[in-house]
Design a protein around this motif. Structure first.
Motif, mmCIF file in Angstrom:
data_model
loop_
_atom_site.group_PDB
_atom_site.id
_atom_site.type_symbol
_atom_site.label_atom_id
_atom_site.label_comp_id
_atom_site.label_asym_id
_atom_site.label_seq_id
_atom_site.Cartn_x
_atom_site.Cartn_y
_atom_site.Cartn_z
ATOM 1 N N THR A 129 0.797 -1.225 0.000
ATOM 2 C CA THR A 129 0.000 0.000 0.000
ATOM 3 C C THR A 129 0.832 1.280 0.000
ATOM 4 O O THR A 129 0.403 2.299 -0.553
ATOM 5 C CB THR A 129 -0.937 0.028 1.233
ATOM 6 O OG1 THR A 129 -0.184 -0.347 2.399
ATOM 7 C CG2 THR A 129 -2.093 -0.925 1.058
ATOM 8 N N LYS A 137 -5.312 1.282 -4.728
ATOM 9 C CA LYS A 137 -5.706 0.433 -3.596
ATOM 10 C C LYS A 137 -7.131 -0.080 -3.779
ATOM 11 O O LYS A 137 -7.419 -1.267 -3.545
ATOM 12 C CB LYS A 137 -5.594 1.219 -2.284
ATOM 13 C CG LYS A 137 -4.182 1.609 -1.901
ATOM 14 C CD LYS A 137 -4.186 2.552 -0.698
ATOM 15 C CE LYS A 137 -2.831 3.178 -0.473
ATOM 16 N NZ LYS A 137 -2.843 4.163 0.640
ATOM 17 N N LYS A 153 -3.538 -8.096 1.794
ATOM 18 C CA LYS A 153 -2.545 -7.757 2.824
ATOM 19 C C LYS A 153 -1.867 -6.444 2.457
ATOM 20 O O LYS A 153 -1.567 -6.192 1.286
ATOM 21 C CB LYS A 153 -1.528 -8.894 2.933
ATOM 22 C CG LYS A 153 -0.369 -8.642 3.889
ATOM 23 C CD LYS A 153 0.576 -9.852 3.911
ATOM 24 C CE LYS A 153 1.858 -9.549 4.677
ATOM 25 N NZ LYS A 153 2.806 -10.692 4.672
ATOM 26 N N THR A 154 -1.582 -5.632 3.451
ATOM 27 C CA THR A 154 -1.067 -4.285 3.184
ATOM 28 C C THR A 154 0.354 -4.259 2.643
ATOM 29 O O THR A 154 0.624 -3.579 1.657
ATOM 30 C CB THR A 154 -1.095 -3.440 4.473
ATOM 31 O OG1 THR A 154 -0.333 -4.113 5.495
ATOM 32 C CG2 THR A 154 -2.508 -3.195 4.949
ATOM 33 N N SER A 155 1.273 -4.991 3.272
ATOM 34 C CA SER A 155 2.685 -4.636 3.117
ATOM 35 C C SER A 155 3.624 -5.826 3.265
ATOM 36 O O SER A 155 3.300 -6.812 3.943
ATOM 37 C CB SER A 155 3.085 -3.606 4.192
ATOM 38 O OG SER A 155 2.067 -2.662 4.410
ATOM 39 N N ALA A 163 1.566 -1.024 7.518
ATOM 40 C CA ALA A 163 0.115 -0.887 7.629
ATOM 41 C C ALA A 163 -0.272 0.440 8.267
ATOM 42 O O ALA A 163 0.410 0.942 9.157
ATOM 43 C CB ALA A 163 -0.440 -2.040 8.458
ATOM 44 N N ASP A 167 -5.641 2.562 5.652
ATOM 45 C CA ASP A 167 -5.649 1.519 4.631
ATOM 46 C C ASP A 167 -6.552 0.355 5.022
ATOM 47 O O ASP A 167 -7.256 -0.211 4.177
ATOM 48 C CB ASP A 167 -4.227 1.014 4.358
ATOM 49 C CG ASP A 167 -3.423 1.985 3.515
ATOM 50 O OD1 ASP A 167 -4.033 2.788 2.786
ATOM 51 O OD2 ASP A 167 -2.177 1.929 3.581
ATOM 52 N N ILE A 168 -6.538 -0.024 6.286
ATOM 53 C CA ILE A 168 -7.416 -1.115 6.719
ATOM 54 C C ILE A 168 -8.878 -0.694 6.612
ATOM 55 O O ILE A 168 -9.737 -1.480 6.178
ATOM 56 C CB ILE A 168 -7.069 -1.558 8.159
ATOM 57 C CG1 ILE A 168 -5.641 -2.086 8.219
ATOM 58 C CG2 ILE A 168 -8.047 -2.626 8.641
ATOM 59 C CD1 ILE A 168 -5.330 -3.220 7.264
ATOM 60 N N ALA A 183 -3.199 -6.920 8.152
ATOM 61 C CA ALA A 183 -2.359 -5.733 8.341
ATOM 62 C C ALA A 183 -0.956 -6.195 8.693
ATOM 63 O O ALA A 183 -0.782 -7.066 9.551
ATOM 64 C CB ALA A 183 -2.918 -4.867 9.467
#
Length: 217
Positions: A129, A137, A153-155, A163, A167-168, A183
């Motif tokens: 992200t 996104k 999943k973010t990262s 995270a 973003d979540i 996250a």
């Protein structure tokens, strides 16, 4: 939430380039002791870790990590190899350049092929992200949903950021109901972990929470 309840959602992670088998074995011991959701470790240690835990703890590993610009065939091979070695969860990195170029069919096709390889194993899709704008996104929420992956999943934890709460919240708004949220990256306290969970995350990629818990016992 109790610390124990939070730890059940943690993929206890060690992906450092310098990680040794002794360190990986300790990660496994900690995962077993604290009841984490899995341990997330480098592919080269999957077979040894799977043998070590004897089915008592899910083994997660990474595919196309950390940059995501491996060929699709290379990612498929990595996934097949990891599963053969005992992995039950795979965290793959998307081809971020393809996303930036708006080659959405390529990105979705790659995820679909990895999901086919995974069959009943869990596939988490890392979209990194910190390198994406909001439009990208949101598009990845759509693509991951259509590709029928298990998690977004973010990262990786290896880029410019991890995270974020925003973003979540965005994932929770735009991802399909069948896709769960992980996250990862920079989660450093149980308070932050609970906030991520309250916003919609059901998995957390971190090593720090177990370290905190160990320091308290």
């Amino acid at each position: 939430m109790t610390h124990s309840e939070v730890l059940k959602m943690v993929d206890h992670t060690l992906l450092a380039q310098t990680a040794t088998w002794e360190e990986i074995r300790q990660i496994c011991d900690d995962g077993l002791r604290y009841g984490t959701a899995s341990v997330c470790i480098p592919p080269c240690y999957v077979a040894a870790a799977a043998e070590y835990v004897q089915g008592k703890l899910p083994i997660c590993t990474v595919i196309g990590f950390p940059n995501g610009n491996h060929t699709t065939e290379a990612k498929i091979y990595e996934a097949k190899d990891a599963i053969a070695n005992g992995a039950s969860e795979l965290d793959m990195v998307i081809n971020i350049g393809a996303l930036k170029a708006k080659n959405y069919a390529y990105v979705q096709n790659e995820i679909e092929k990895l999901k086919e390889v995974c069959d009943n194993k869990i596939l988490k899709v890392i979209i990194e992200t910190c390198l994406l704008n909001e439009e990208e996104k949101i598009k990845m929420c759509e693509i991951v949903t259509q590709a029928k992956a298990d998690y977004i999943k973010t990262s990786t934890g290896f880029s410019t950021g991890g995270a974020t709460f925003d973003d979540i919240a965005l994932f929770a708004k735009y991802v399909g109901s069948d896709v769960k949220i992980k996250a990862a990256g920079g989660i450093s306290s149980f308070d932050d972990a609970e906030k991520f969970i309250s916003l919609g995350a059901s998995r957390l990629g971190t090593s720090r929470l177990v370290k905190i818990e160990k320091s308290l016992s």
